[in-house]
Design a protein around this motif. Sequence first.
Motif, PDB file in Angstrom:
ATOM      1  N   GLU A  78       0.824  -1.222   0.000  1.00 10.30           N
ATOM      2  CA  GLU A  78       0.000   0.000   0.000  1.00 10.30           C
ATOM      3  C   GLU A  78       0.855   1.268   0.000  1.00 10.30           C
ATOM      4  OE1 GLU A  78      -2.762  -0.078   3.273  1.00 10.30           O
ATOM      5  OE2 GLU A  78      -3.540  -2.032   2.649  1.00 10.30           O
ATOM      6  N   GLU A  79       1.966   1.246   0.702  1.00  6.88           N
ATOM      7  CA  GLU A  79       2.847   2.422   0.778  1.00  6.88           C
ATOM      8  C   GLU A  79       3.786   2.536  -0.426  1.00  6.88           C
ATOM      9  OE1 GLU A  79       2.863   4.929   3.050  1.00  6.88           O
ATOM     10  OE2 GLU A  79       1.055   4.031   3.909  1.00  6.88           O
ATOM     11  N   GLY A  80       3.773   1.506  -1.293  1.00  5.38           N
ATOM     12  CA  GLY A  80       4.560   1.566  -2.515  1.00  5.38           C
ATOM     13  C   GLY A  80       5.978   1.021  -2.398  1.00  5.38           C
ATOM     14  N   TYR A  81       6.332   0.468  -1.249  1.00  3.21           N
ATOM     15  CA  TYR A  81       7.686  -0.057  -1.064  1.00  3.21           C
ATOM     16  C   TYR A  81       7.876  -1.418  -1.740  1.00  3.21           C
ATOM     17  CZ  TYR A  81       8.819   3.723   2.063  1.00  3.21           C
ATOM     18  OH  TYR A  81       9.075   4.980   2.561  1.00  3.21           O
ATOM     19  N   VAL A  95      10.721  -5.302  -4.671  1.00  3.80           N
ATOM     20  CA  VAL A  95      11.024  -4.202  -3.764  1.00  3.80           C
ATOM     21  C   VAL A  95      11.403  -2.985  -4.594  1.00  3.80           C
ATOM     22  CG1 VAL A  95      12.593  -3.412  -1.946  1.00  3.80           C
ATOM     23  CG2 VAL A  95      11.773  -5.774  -1.947  1.00  3.80           C
ATOM     24  N   LYS A  96      10.964  -1.822  -4.154  1.00  3.09           N
ATOM     25  CA  LYS A  96      11.289  -0.553  -4.819  1.00  3.09           C
ATOM     26  C   LYS A  96      12.450   0.094  -4.066  1.00  3.09           C
ATOM     27  CE  LYS A  96       7.882  -0.896  -7.684  1.00  3.09           C
ATOM     28  NZ  LYS A  96       8.067  -1.019  -9.097  1.00  3.09           N
ATOM     29  N   PRO A  97      13.699  -0.210  -4.441  1.00  5.34           N
ATOM     30  CA  PRO A  97      14.866   0.244  -3.679  1.00  5.34           C
ATOM     31  C   PRO A  97      15.119   1.750  -3.743  1.00  5.34           C
ATOM     32  CG  PRO A  97      15.568  -0.827  -5.695  1.00  5.34           C
ATOM     33  CD  PRO A  97      14.074  -1.005  -5.606  1.00  5.34           C
ATOM     34  N   LEU A 101      13.779   5.903   2.962  1.00 10.95           N
ATOM     35  CA  LEU A 101      13.431   5.365   4.279  1.00 10.95           C
ATOM     36  C   LEU A 101      12.598   6.425   4.994  1.00 10.95           C
ATOM     37  CD1 LEU A 101      16.827   3.730   5.229  1.00 10.95           C
ATOM     38  CD2 LEU A 101      14.731   2.568   4.539  1.00 10.95           C
ATOM     39  N   ARG A 102      11.727   6.005   5.883  1.00 13.71           N
ATOM     40  CA  ARG A 102      10.720   6.910   6.428  1.00 13.71           C
ATOM     41  C   ARG A 102      11.161   7.721   7.643  1.00 13.71           C
ATOM     42  NH1 ARG A 102       5.026   3.935   6.023  1.00 13.71           N
ATOM     43  NH2 ARG A 102       4.680   5.299   7.783  1.00 13.71           N
ATOM     44  N   GLY A 108      17.332  11.083   3.499  1.00 15.79           N
ATOM     45  CA  GLY A 108      18.278  11.057   2.393  1.00 15.79           C
ATOM     46  C   GLY A 108      18.751   9.655   2.034  1.00 15.79           C
ATOM     47  N   ARG A 109      18.409   8.677   2.832  1.00 14.30           N
ATOM     48  CA  ARG A 109      18.773   7.277   2.531  1.00 14.30           C
ATOM     49  C   ARG A 109      17.601   6.578   1.872  1.00 14.30           C
ATOM     50  NH1 ARG A 109      23.932   5.477   3.226  1.00 14.30           N
ATOM     51  NH2 ARG A 109      24.901   6.496   4.973  1.00 14.30           N
ATOM     52  N   GLU A 110      17.922   5.560   1.085  1.00 11.30           N
ATOM     53  CA  GLU A 110      16.895   4.814   0.361  1.00 11.30           C
ATOM     54  C   GLU A 110      16.794   3.392   0.878  1.00 11.30           C
ATOM     55  OE1 GLU A 110      18.252   5.165  -3.668  1.00 11.30           O
ATOM     56  OE2 GLU A 110      17.387   7.168  -3.885  1.00 11.30           O
TER      57      GLU A 110
END
Length: 126
Positions: A78-81, A95-97, A101-102, A108-110
């Motif tokens: 649902e959140e698109g991750y 996975v959408k790398p 990160l939340r 700034g990190r993924e």
Amino acid sequence: MLQRRRLVDTMYHLFMKISSGNTQQASEAPITRWDFLTNHAHVLTCVAHDPGIRLRDIAAAVGITERAAHRILSELVEEGYVARERVGRRNRYQVKPELPLRHPLVQGREVGDLLAVLVADSTLPA
């Protein structure tokens, strides 16, 4: 069946079971322990490691119920991750790398940065 057996026997899953205390007998009450990662991170790691993984195998590796694994994976979708694709009677996940990160501490990190550490080839000596 061979693929499932290989999945369960991977170093990551063995590490997760040992570090989370999930190697106890089923009749014993589980010992509550803290962990550096949330169950969401563990589920995401399982999916990144094996895009065709079943909920049953995610639950076993993380040490949660299938229902909890389904809820967490649905939240990630649902959140698109994570993208979910139906292939026959099974789901395949991606996975959408590139997504961030939340938490503000890791601004700034993924997701890919985290997975690069967590899904590293565990067969290499440290």
